[in-house]
Design an enzyme around this catalytic site. Sequence first.
Site, PDB file in Angstrom:
ATOM      1  N   LYS A 188      29.698  28.580  46.151  1.00 48.38           N
ATOM      2  CA  LYS A 188      30.182  29.962  46.144  1.00 48.38           C
ATOM      3  C   LYS A 188      31.427  30.071  47.013  1.00 48.38           C
ATOM      4  CE  LYS A 188      28.391  34.692  46.817  1.00 48.38           C
ATOM      5  NZ  LYS A 188      27.195  35.496  47.156  1.00 48.38           N
ATOM      6  N   SER A 190      25.851  39.035  43.810  1.00 50.66           N
ATOM      7  CA  SER A 190      27.225  38.620  43.920  1.00 50.66           C
ATOM      8  C   SER A 190      27.460  37.148  43.547  1.00 50.66           C
ATOM      9  CB  SER A 190      27.732  38.867  45.346  1.00 50.66           C
ATOM     10  OG  SER A 190      27.075  38.048  46.266  1.00 50.66           O
ATOM     11  N   SER A 206      21.677  38.766  46.137  1.00 56.15           N
ATOM     12  CA  SER A 206      22.844  38.132  45.518  1.00 56.15           C
ATOM     13  C   SER A 206      22.629  36.732  44.965  1.00 56.15           C
ATOM     14  CB  SER A 206      24.001  38.083  46.524  1.00 56.15           C
ATOM     15  OG  SER A 206      24.650  39.336  46.549  1.00 56.15           O
TER      16      SER A 206
END
Lengths: 94, 474
Positions: B77, B152, B176
């Site tokens: 990420k 996210s 997320s």
Amino acid sequence: MISKEEIKKLADLARIDVKDEEIENLRGEMDAILGYVGQVKSVTGDLREDVEIGSLRNVMRDDTDPAEPETHSKELIIEFPQKEGGYLKVKKIL
Amino acid sequence: MDISNLTIKEARELLDKKEISAKELAESCLKNVEEKNKELNVFLEVYDDVLKQVEDAQKTIDKNEARELTGIPLAIKDNILIKGRKVSAASKILENYQATYTATVAQKLINQNTVFIGRVNMDEFAMGGSTESSAFGTTKNPHDTERVAGGSSGGSAAAVASNMALGALGSDTGGSVREPASFCGVVGLKPTYGSVSRYGLMAMGSSLDVIGPISKTVTDAEIIFDAMKGRDKMDSTSINESITAPKILDKNAKIKIGVPYHVLEQDGISEEVRKNFDESINKLKELNFEIRDIKLPNIDKSLAVYYIVMPAEVSSNMARYDGIKYGLSVDGENLLDVYKKTRGDGFGEEVRRRIILGTYVLSSGYYDAYYSKAMLAREIIRSEFNKTFEEVDAVLTPTVPFPAWKIGEKKTPLENYMADIFTVTANIVGVPAISIPSGFAKINGKDLPLGIQLMAPHMSENILFEIGKKFLNE
């Protein structure tokens, strides 16, 4: 409803330039969000004293063994938006 | 044979038996990136040294020194730092920022010669549930490209679901990791708060954040988690099993799963999700788990607590992006003007909103009405969970109240926040939680993945793995 001036003051405190039309939108959005989160006021219940797990605690250590000077300087200086020599350059403050 | 669809466990065996090479494995993933990334918008950057990483991994394998993740291609990420590599949190304010140090989790994986394919898209600074707040476009759902991949960690979930990587790292502040995993039909684990070091993870809500794996199977999630976990002197909130012991299950007793049926009665839960949830409960019963109806009287207030505590922490954490030390800097008349212009231009709409909201709930006059009440409610909910875990071993809910939505469909912030209703509780309480694929909702001829969420006592990821593996027949 939260006033335009209030939003402007919050944005100033948060050091964010916010355009006028966004302030108008923020008033409605903040009102809806604050209306929703306001339900925390109605939470009631017992707190138990025996909870160690998951609870917050202070973690202390001696302030020793600093890194040698300039260990990290090179990488950090590369990222400075404004620099002069090995120094960070900022606007005049006083 | 398409080797990009292997699980990590399967790939490990084939790599160790020399039936496939680390290069073949990485190339099979890179091929999918090349074919699908333009449409799905998963990777923000594919690293240019993948082949070098692969060589190093292969050498380790050839010396028979391979560990669990040696040579395994993973996606990372865009908010986890690797020294010398770009990392932007999908924000304009850090668009060209290069990390000046390496996150502990990344270092642990690098030490195993894990192959990092590249960094993947996310909501800006992890604020959102759909990647629609990314400054670099929305990640599309591999199951239906008109829909969001979730967020996210949407890039992480989509990368795994479309075989661009065998697994991925995400971060979870209020769901997320679990929400995008649920939307993309993969497994997402939010570990116990503190069980994985946050050093080198860009902070959002410091009392809530944790790094977690996204993978195809529960077994793979466990492998990545085991490689990442442990106390770290660089993160004073990190813990290990000597500080908090996991709950040990009695091997002869049935595992008891509590279901807070009362939370399913609220509005906004889609019919498909409810139906799938009931079917999942039946499946768990058939697998010999004991299902109990439990009450968590204040669990429905978790979302309200979260949307006070999180913005408060966001407003503090985002203060560091000021246009002075690194990142974007917009010139102005004086220092104050530089701050305001940089932050006004550099932060997207959702980030600005959360900072202002956080500033409000922390400001004098409102602190007592919001933040201090939220902290008290947080303690009450935590205490209710601890009590519940004396009766049951795990708590089950759906992961998200509805399947992935259409890009642009949700108009107001509050509508978006409602997606987090089941996931935020685990972050509020600090307990581990996992999302496991549980089937599909058929909508307009497309099969949209659904997930169920299990929560367990602090440090008891073992319980989540045990139930999850049985559920997925691993």
